[in-house]
Design a protein around this motif. Structure first.
Motif, short mmCIF file in Angstrom:
data_model
loop_
_atom_site.label_atom_id
_atom_site.label_comp_id
_atom_site.label_asym_id
_atom_site.label_seq_id
_atom_site.Cartn_x
_atom_site.Cartn_y
_atom_site.Cartn_z
N LYS A 2 0.87 -1.28 -0.09
CA LYS A 2 -0.02 -0.07 -0.17
C LYS A 2 0.89 1.34 0.07
O LYS A 2 1.70 1.38 0.93
N ILE A 3 0.83 1.84 -1.10
CA ILE A 3 1.60 3.27 -1.17
C ILE A 3 1.08 4.42 -1.51
O ILE A 3 -0.09 4.37 -2.24
N LEU A 4 1.64 5.47 -0.91
CA LEU A 4 1.11 6.82 -0.84
C LEU A 4 1.92 7.51 -1.95
O LEU A 4 3.12 7.75 -1.58
N VAL A 15 6.04 7.43 -11.58
CA VAL A 15 6.60 6.21 -10.54
C VAL A 15 5.24 5.58 -9.98
O VAL A 15 5.24 4.39 -9.94
N GLY A 16 4.16 6.43 -9.37
CA GLY A 16 3.01 5.82 -9.14
C GLY A 16 2.28 4.95 -10.10
O GLY A 16 1.62 3.70 -9.70
N ALA A 17 2.36 5.27 -11.21
CA ALA A 17 1.55 4.49 -12.59
C ALA A 17 2.37 3.26 -12.63
O ALA A 17 1.59 2.06 -12.79
N VAL A 26 -2.17 1.85 -4.78
CA VAL A 26 -1.50 3.08 -4.89
C VAL A 26 -2.51 4.06 -4.55
O VAL A 26 -3.42 4.12 -5.45
N THR A 27 -2.29 4.89 -3.62
CA THR A 27 -3.26 6.31 -3.65
C THR A 27 -2.31 7.64 -4.03
O THR A 27 -0.99 7.48 -3.51
N MET A 28 -2.92 8.56 -4.87
CA MET A 28 -2.13 9.68 -5.24
C MET A 28 -2.70 10.89 -4.65
O MET A 28 -4.01 11.06 -4.59
N PRO A 56 -5.25 4.27 -9.93
CA PRO A 56 -4.86 4.36 -8.67
C PRO A 56 -6.14 5.07 -7.93
O PRO A 56 -7.06 5.58 -8.39
N ALA A 57 -6.09 5.10 -6.39
CA ALA A 57 -7.08 5.93 -5.85
C ALA A 57 -6.51 7.43 -5.68
O ALA A 57 -5.27 7.33 -5.95
N VAL A 58 -7.37 8.28 -5.60
CA VAL A 58 -6.93 9.47 -5.63
C VAL A 58 -7.64 10.38 -4.51
O VAL A 58 -8.48 9.92 -4.05
N ALA A 59 -6.93 11.20 -4.07
CA ALA A 59 -7.28 12.37 -2.99
C ALA A 59 -6.79 13.58 -3.43
O ALA A 59 -5.55 13.79 -3.92
N SER A 60 -7.44 14.59 -2.96
CA SER A 60 -7.04 15.99 -3.11
C SER A 60 -6.28 16.74 -2.03
O SER A 60 -5.86 17.82 -2.26
N SER A 61 -6.17 15.86 -0.88
CA SER A 61 -5.62 16.65 0.21
C SER A 61 -4.96 15.31 0.90
O SER A 61 -5.41 14.24 1.04
N ILE A 62 -3.90 15.55 1.81
CA ILE A 62 -3.37 14.67 2.93
C ILE A 62 -4.36 14.37 3.83
O ILE A 62 -4.57 13.29 4.19
#
Length: 349
Positions: A2-4, A15-17, A26-28, A56-62
């Motif tokens: 599991k990688i952020l 790298v994430g791709a 992977v979460t970006m 990948p999973a995505v988020a707009s903030s930490i």
């Protein structure tokens, strides 16, 4: 695993791709518009005429990433611009004060120091990516050259990072281990500064810059200053994946101009050609800051500490920072080498 990927622009996205394509979770963390685009259409990576799409999973903030206290990652990749790193660290500490191992992908000298100070060197893997990538669309990454890769080194000498080297290699990223991260990062900076600041300041492609005898001579002086500082720090010049820093250093130090100019011109043509360099792209974007402070600026600062004169690196940093802050008018330097040479002369007095 599991990688952020925190700050997934072109470099982090690449790298994430690759990691996502190898089956990792992977979460970006990306901008809102990028998150929406990737969530709807996936992240497309194009290389050698072929395209692959990952989701990948995505988020707009930490904060959004760590909404649940149960969230845990095995690896965090920090891939934002060097000048955004300190703010990113503050946000990470607020939601993940005891992070897993961290891979840094910022360009520049001394960029990793805030991470070392905050989390300790034992958590860090220092990276230097030589693969040129671009991001023409919010959900698209283009690999411009496939013959390069990623250098990695531990922040603590002797620390094993074998599992991370294997992880990256298994994901299709050519990965090379280095014992000394400072030699690796300084060698990468030596390559990065070629036709970067001069091209940005004069607003001309690197290929055009190297047709000017005055600018070619200025570039050579800049590189010789850098090598003198590296020698004072007792740092070796090392080759990076697909990029020969040793050849560059040998040419700059030993070759006569008649031989050196084709070598440097070849490096510029292969590495940049008519593509505008990163410093100029940031300047055009009006970001108000420049990574030059982590390249030429860091070289000048270290030179001062070791009593090594660095007037060219100092002048390039000063001019480009003031242009970014709009304290100088870019039109005064646009295509005008004499104007830049006059600024260098000020720092030679």
């Amino acid at each position: 695993m599991k990688i952020l990927v925190y700050g997934a622009g072109a470099v982090g996205g690449y790298v994430g791709a690759r990691l996502a394509g190898a089956g990792h979770d992977v979460t970006m963390v990306v901008r809102d518009v990028t998150a929406e685009s990737i969530a709807a259409k996936g992240l497309v990576i194009k290389e050698n005429g072929e395209a692959a799409t990952v989701q990948p999973a995505v988020a707009s903030s930490i904060a959004q990433t760590f909404m649940s206290p149960e969230v845990r990652f095995d690896l965090i990749i920090m891939s934002m611009k060097a000048y955004d790193l300190r703010t990113a660290i503050d946000h990470l500490v607020a939601f993940c004060p005891e992070p897993p191992p961290i891979l840094t992908l910022q360009n520049g000298i001394g960029v990793e120091r805030p991470l070392i100070d905050q989390f300790g060197p034992d958590r860090l893997i220092i990276g230097a990516l030589t693969t040129p990538v671009s991001k023409p669309m919010s959900n698209q990454i283009i690999v411009e050259r496939s013959d390069r890769g990623l250098g990695v080194a531990p922040a603590t000498p002797g620390q094993s990072i074998t599992q991370w080297v294997k992880l990256l290699q298994a994901s299709g990223i050519t990965t090379v281990f280095y014992k000394d991260y400072e030699s690796m990062k300084w060698s990468k900076a030596l390559l990065n500064i070629v036709a970067n600041a001069t091209s940005a300041i004069l607003n001309r492609p690197p290929g055009v810059i190297y047709k000017s005898e005055a600018m070619f001579d200025l570039e050579v002086r800049m590189l010789r200053e850098t090598l003198a500082v590296m020698e004072a720090k007792k740092l070796d010049v090392v080759d990076l994946p697909g990029s020969s820093a040793k050849r560059l250093a040998f040419g700059v130090q030993k070759a006569p101009k008649l031989v050196l100019k084709p070598i440097l011109t070849s490096i510029v043509a292969k590495g940049r050609g008519d593509k505008m360099p990163s410093f100029q792209i940031d300047l055009m974007a009006g970001k108000g800051q420049s990574e030059v402070i982590f390249h030429n600026g860091a070289i000048a600062k270290t030179g001062l500490a070791h009593n090594i004169p660095t007037p060219v690196n100092t002048a390039l940093t000063d001019v480009l920072v003031r242009l970014a802050r709009q304290e100088l008018d870019w039109r005064d330097f646009d295509g005008k080498p004499a104007r830049l040479l006059a600024e260098v002369a000020r720092f030679e007095k």
